[in-house]
Design a protein around this motif. Sequence first.
Motif, PDB file in Angstrom:
ATOM      1  N   SER A 118       0.824  -1.209   0.000  1.00  0.00           N
ATOM      2  CA  SER A 118       0.000   0.000   0.000  1.00  0.00           C
ATOM      3  C   SER A 118       0.859   1.261   0.000  1.00  0.00           C
ATOM      4  O   SER A 118       0.373   2.339  -0.325  1.00  0.00           O
ATOM      5  N   ILE A 119       2.142   1.123   0.333  1.00  0.00           N
ATOM      6  CA  ILE A 119       3.076   2.245   0.276  1.00  0.00           C
ATOM      7  C   ILE A 119       3.746   2.195  -1.091  1.00  0.00           C
ATOM      8  O   ILE A 119       4.527   1.297  -1.376  1.00  0.00           O
ATOM      9  N   LYS A 120       3.424   3.162  -1.942  1.00  0.00           N
ATOM     10  CA  LYS A 120       3.953   3.169  -3.306  1.00  0.00           C
ATOM     11  C   LYS A 120       4.678   4.482  -3.566  1.00  0.00           C
ATOM     12  O   LYS A 120       4.153   5.557  -3.289  1.00  0.00           O
ATOM     13  N   PHE A 121       5.870   4.359  -4.104  1.00  0.00           N
ATOM     14  CA  PHE A 121       6.631   5.519  -4.537  1.00  0.00           C
ATOM     15  C   PHE A 121       6.449   5.638  -6.041  1.00  0.00           C
ATOM     16  O   PHE A 121       6.892   4.774  -6.800  1.00  0.00           O
ATOM     17  N   LYS A 122       5.787   6.705  -6.458  1.00  0.00           N
ATOM     18  CA  LYS A 122       5.512   6.907  -7.878  1.00  0.00           C
ATOM     19  C   LYS A 122       6.395   7.990  -8.487  1.00  0.00           C
ATOM     20  O   LYS A 122       6.477   8.097  -9.695  1.00  0.00           O
ATOM     21  N   GLU A 123       7.041   8.774  -7.630  1.00  0.00           N
ATOM     22  CA  GLU A 123       7.905   9.859  -8.077  1.00  0.00           C
ATOM     23  C   GLU A 123       9.360   9.522  -7.771  1.00  0.00           C
ATOM     24  O   GLU A 123       9.691   9.118  -6.660  1.00  0.00           O
ATOM     25  N   ARG A 124      10.225   9.697  -8.746  1.00  0.00           N
ATOM     26  CA  ARG A 124      11.643   9.375  -8.602  1.00  0.00           C
ATOM     27  C   ARG A 124      12.298  10.093  -7.426  1.00  0.00           C
ATOM     28  O   ARG A 124      13.025   9.484  -6.642  1.00  0.00           O
ATOM     29  N   ASP A 125      12.035  11.374  -7.276  1.00  0.00           N
ATOM     30  CA  ASP A 125      12.706  12.144  -6.223  1.00  0.00           C
ATOM     31  C   ASP A 125      12.301  11.669  -4.830  1.00  0.00           C
ATOM     32  O   ASP A 125      13.143  11.607  -3.935  1.00  0.00           O
ATOM     33  N   ASN A 126      11.044  11.316  -4.639  1.00  0.00           N
ATOM     34  CA  ASN A 126      10.605  10.802  -3.341  1.00  0.00           C
ATOM     35  C   ASN A 126      11.287   9.475  -3.024  1.00  0.00           C
ATOM     36  O   ASN A 126      11.728   9.242  -1.901  1.00  0.00           O
ATOM     37  N   LEU A 127      11.380   8.604  -4.026  1.00  0.00           N
ATOM     38  CA  LEU A 127      12.037   7.318  -3.840  1.00  0.00           C
ATOM     39  C   LEU A 127      13.525   7.515  -3.573  1.00  0.00           C
ATOM     40  O   LEU A 127      14.092   6.887  -2.679  1.00  0.00           O
ATOM     41  N   ARG A 128      14.159   8.386  -4.320  1.00  0.00           N
ATOM     42  CA  ARG A 128      15.582   8.674  -4.127  1.00  0.00           C
ATOM     43  C   ARG A 128      15.861   9.160  -2.702  1.00  0.00           C
ATOM     44  O   ARG A 128      16.789   8.700  -2.038  1.00  0.00           O
ATOM     45  N   ASP A 129      15.024  10.066  -2.212  1.00  0.00           N
ATOM     46  CA  ASP A 129      15.204  10.596  -0.853  1.00  0.00           C
ATOM     47  C   ASP A 129      14.990   9.517   0.197  1.00  0.00           C
ATOM     48  O   ASP A 129      15.718   9.451   1.184  1.00  0.00           O
ATOM     49  N   PHE A 130      14.011   8.652  -0.008  1.00  0.00           N
ATOM     50  CA  PHE A 130      13.738   7.555   0.927  1.00  0.00           C
ATOM     51  C   PHE A 130      14.935   6.598   0.988  1.00  0.00           C
ATOM     52  O   PHE A 130      15.372   6.210   2.074  1.00  0.00           O
ATOM     53  N   ILE A 131      15.469   6.238  -0.149  1.00  0.00           N
ATOM     54  CA  ILE A 131      16.636   5.355  -0.193  1.00  0.00           C
ATOM     55  C   ILE A 131      17.826   6.018   0.498  1.00  0.00           C
ATOM     56  O   ILE A 131      18.532   5.372   1.285  1.00  0.00           O
TER      57      ILE A 131
END
Length: 79
Positions: free
Chosen positions: A60-73
Amino acid sequence: MKEQDIINLGFEKEFGENESFYYYTLNIGGDDTPLCLMSNANDDTVDENWWYVSILNYESIKFKERDNLRDFIYLLQNL
């Protein structure tokens, strides 16, 4: 997000049964209990821009934007 964005973030391509589809994974953390991030499969994309990444077992937790995913990683790798 585009498939190339996922590749650029260091995800590895994994193939499904009979190599009929593929998806990407990235394990973060120690060898004992890594956190696994996993993309949707290529046969689950509407077009080349509709890739997303979720946390394994927490779809249910989905990263659809590259920048949000990059920051999370970045946060996970630098804690």
